[in-house]
Design an enzyme around this catalytic site. Sequence first.
Site, PDB file in Angstrom:
ATOM      1  N   ARG A  15     -26.220  10.085  38.724  1.00 41.49           N
ATOM      2  CA  ARG A  15     -26.191   8.819  37.992  1.00 41.49           C
ATOM      3  C   ARG A  15     -26.847   8.968  36.618  1.00 41.49           C
ATOM      4  NH1 ARG A  15     -28.853   6.485  43.286  1.00 41.49           N
ATOM      5  NH2 ARG A  15     -27.000   6.302  44.591  1.00 41.49           N
ATOM      6  N   ASP A  25     -29.875  -0.451  44.363  1.00 44.68           N
ATOM      7  CA  ASP A  25     -31.128  -1.176  44.162  1.00 44.68           C
ATOM      8  C   ASP A  25     -31.853  -0.790  42.887  1.00 44.68           C
ATOM      9  OD1 ASP A  25     -33.777   0.709  45.403  1.00 44.68           O
ATOM     10  OD2 ASP A  25     -31.719   1.436  45.470  1.00 44.68           O
ATOM     11  N   ASP A  44     -25.832   2.999  47.969  1.00 46.16           N
ATOM     12  CA  ASP A  44     -26.946   3.897  47.731  1.00 46.16           C
ATOM     13  C   ASP A  44     -27.686   4.092  49.054  1.00 46.16           C
ATOM     14  OD1 ASP A  44     -29.071   5.274  46.276  1.00 46.16           O
ATOM     15  OD2 ASP A  44     -30.231   3.442  46.568  1.00 46.16           O
ATOM     16  N   HIS A  95     -34.900  12.596  36.767  1.00 41.75           N
ATOM     17  CA  HIS A  95     -35.922  11.548  36.853  1.00 41.75           C
ATOM     18  C   HIS A  95     -37.230  12.036  36.217  1.00 41.75           C
ATOM     19  CE1 HIS A  95     -37.727   8.142  39.449  1.00 41.75           C
ATOM     20  NE2 HIS A  95     -38.721   8.607  38.712  1.00 41.75           N
ATOM     21  N   MET A 109     -35.573   5.474  38.696  1.00 41.78           N
ATOM     22  CA  MET A 109     -35.176   5.652  40.093  1.00 41.78           C
ATOM     23  C   MET A 109     -33.662   5.578  40.275  1.00 41.78           C
ATOM     24  SD  MET A 109     -36.717   6.471  42.813  1.00 41.78           S
ATOM     25  CE  MET A 109     -38.402   5.961  42.567  1.00 41.78           C
ATOM     26  N   LYS A 125     -33.261  13.877  40.902  1.00 40.43           N
ATOM     27  CA  LYS A 125     -34.713  13.879  40.786  1.00 40.43           C
ATOM     28  C   LYS A 125     -35.248  14.724  39.627  1.00 40.43           C
ATOM     29  CE  LYS A 125     -34.608  10.960  43.971  1.00 40.43           C
ATOM     30  NZ  LYS A 125     -34.354   9.593  43.493  1.00 40.43           N
ATOM     31  N   ALA A 144     -43.181   5.464  37.391  1.00 39.21           N
ATOM     32  CA  ALA A 144     -42.574   6.338  38.396  1.00 39.21           C
ATOM     33  C   ALA A 144     -41.263   5.772  38.898  1.00 39.21           C
ATOM     34  CB  ALA A 144     -43.531   6.551  39.561  1.00 39.21           C
ATOM     35  N   ALA A 169     -31.787   5.324  49.621  1.00 36.37           N
ATOM     36  CA  ALA A 169     -33.170   4.816  49.608  1.00 36.37           C
ATOM     37  C   ALA A 169     -33.295   3.544  48.787  1.00 36.37           C
ATOM     38  CB  ALA A 169     -34.121   5.881  49.075  1.00 36.37           C
TER      39      ALA A 169
END
Length: 272
Positions: free
Chosen positions: A159, A185, A10, A54, A47, A51, A43, A12
């Site tokens: 994802r 992460d 990944d 998200h 993750m 986005k 928020a 970030a």
Amino acid sequence: MSKIEGVIMDWAGTAVDFGCFAPVNVFVDIFKNAGIEVTMEEARGPMGMLKIDHIRAMLSMPRVSGLWENKYGRSFDEEDVKRLYAEFEPALMASLSEYTDPIPGVIETVQELRSQGLKIGSTTGYTSSMMEVVISGAKNKGYGPDHVVTPDDTNSYGRPYPYMIYRNMEELKLSASWKVVKVGDTASDIQEGIQAGVWSVGVAVGSSEMGLTEAEYQELSESEKEAAITKTRQTFMQHGADFTIQTMSELPQLIERINGMLAEGKRPGCKG
């Protein structure tokens, strides 16, 4: 030969942007602008996803959905999702270049893996235009994988769908899913790896799941660091990770361990 051929990382929170703060702050801001106060935990929850997905996931959270209904007198709809995303993308793009520092240990780890003949791929929840900024910034600071796949390359199926991993495997000529390690992460990273049939590994320090800046992490006592790492690792394991590591520096040793498991005929998911 039954050995790991490639690692797919990944971006970030795993390779760059310790704590994955670039998108989190923007998510909080756009909801605040809409009159909805979301927490950092809310928020961060989805993750790793594309986005716009998200944002949709945040709006679907019971508490956030309830706040939306109280304010607007109706449930959110797809037009609301699109409006929030239209605000999100330019706000993120404006600050993204400030969040491209490689996480400590990543550059050295990638060099070691490459010296062993492994290929380095990558997946992300960012769009291709966002990644142009991140790739350029990270490259100037010494980090760059062999290949990058974004949800734009998989018809916006990010994802937890496995398709970005498969595109990496195709480009890097990786011969089997069980010869691939995915490192991330977030819970969605873990799920992406599981659904692709690769070894799924969660990295704790610097992760979005832990949610601390590098300075905040370093200010913790040793016992506090240990507690934060343990909690993060437990979350990854609860989502089905094959393994967790404290930092990326532990990855080469883990790959040696996985190679030993492969030699015994074991495959991802065996919890060996």
